[in-house]
Scaffold this active site. Structure first.
Site, short mmCIF file in Angstrom:
data_model
loop_
_atom_site.label_atom_id
_atom_site.label_comp_id
_atom_site.label_asym_id
_atom_site.label_seq_id
_atom_site.Cartn_x
_atom_site.Cartn_y
_atom_site.Cartn_z
N ASP A 197 -56.37 34.31 75.81
CA ASP A 197 -57.02 33.59 74.71
C ASP A 197 -56.61 32.13 74.71
O ASP A 197 -55.56 31.76 75.27
CB ASP A 197 -56.61 34.21 73.36
CG ASP A 197 -57.27 35.55 73.13
OD1 ASP A 197 -58.18 35.91 73.89
OD2 ASP A 197 -56.85 36.24 72.19
N CYS A 198 -57.41 31.30 74.06
CA CYS A 198 -57.15 29.87 74.02
C CYS A 198 -55.75 29.56 73.48
O CYS A 198 -55.07 28.67 73.98
CB CYS A 198 -58.22 29.19 73.16
SG CYS A 198 -58.11 27.39 73.12
#
Length: 250
Positions: free
Chosen positions: A105-106
């Site tokens: 994920d970011c």
């Protein structure tokens, strides 16, 4: 490195740096790709003795590259981002076209592999082969023994029950707790969803190990090429898990 076995033509074109697999399929459909002088089809497979041409010019495979990135927060795990956010591919300054093995994920940090070896990447990332990923999850609150046992036994999520995981407390300060979680799956946002399901949301997430590969002293945002020993270990792990999956009939 040349192929000693047949691979799908779109994978070959992608590994040669021509285009993504999806774009390569478009080139094949458009009749712009030939193999041994004949127009190629989507199902065409090639090996190193075949001659692949795009618009009449031979396409040669690129040397294999394997990189380990200590991914920082705020960077997306993709080659391009429509929103203009920085990508992991931009951080790895290689002339060779690389792609990430799986996703983070970011806001998740830590160990991320990038390569142009599509066959190995598929075996490492595909949940069928069960390659271990180790995470350090900072959880809100203090999970008790029962909560940790739920992680170990498997958690019911919207997309089904998770496989058993390893979970142990590393440290805590009374307000939050860092738990090491080891998975052999790779579902989307799996660690976060598992922890939320047992009542302890993730405040921060860091992947400390991918298979046998650890970050050691690699700074945040930096990358390095894998050593020969690390690469051999990855290939061995992928081969062993493939054999185990075949024996189980998975």
């Amino acid at each position: 490195m040349r192929y000693g076995f047949r691979v799908r033509l779109n994978a070959y074109l992608a590994s040669a740096g021509v285009a993504s697999r999806r774009r390569a399929e478009e080139l094949i459909r458009a009749g712009r790709v030939c193999v041994n002088g004949e127009p190629a089809q989507l199902a065409t497979r090639v090996r190193d003795s075949d001659v692949v041409e795009l618009d009449g010019r031979e396409v040669l495979p690129q040397p294999r590259t394997y990189a380990l990135l200590n991914k920082p927060a705020g960077v997306v795990t993709t080659a391009r981002d429509p929103q203009g956010r920085p990508t992991v591919v931009e951080l790895v300054g290689q002339g060779t076209r690389l792609f990430p093995v799986g996703r983070l994920d970011c806001d998740t940090t830590g160990a991320l592999l990038l390569t142009n070896d599509g066959m190995l990447a598929n075996r490492l990332a595909h949940p069928r082969y069960g390659v271990e990923k180790v995470y350090e999850a900072t959880l809100a609150g203090e999970p008790d023994a029962r909560a940790l046992e739920r992680l170990r036994a498997g958690v019911e999520l919207a997309d089904g029950m998770t496989a058993p995981a390893k979970a142990r407390v590393l440290h805590g300060d009374g307000r939050s707790t860092v738990v090491e979680i080891t998975l052999r799956e790779g579902r989307k946002r799996q660690v976060k969803r598992m922890c939320r399901a047992i009542g302890f949301p993730v405040e921060a997430l860091h992947r400390s190990r991918y298979a046998s590969i650890v970050l050691r002293e690699l700074p945040v945002g930096a990358w390095r090429e894998l050593t020969a020993a690390e690469l051999a270990s990855l290939r061995s792990a992928a081969a062993q898990r493939l054999l185990a999956a075949d024996r189980s009939g998975a």
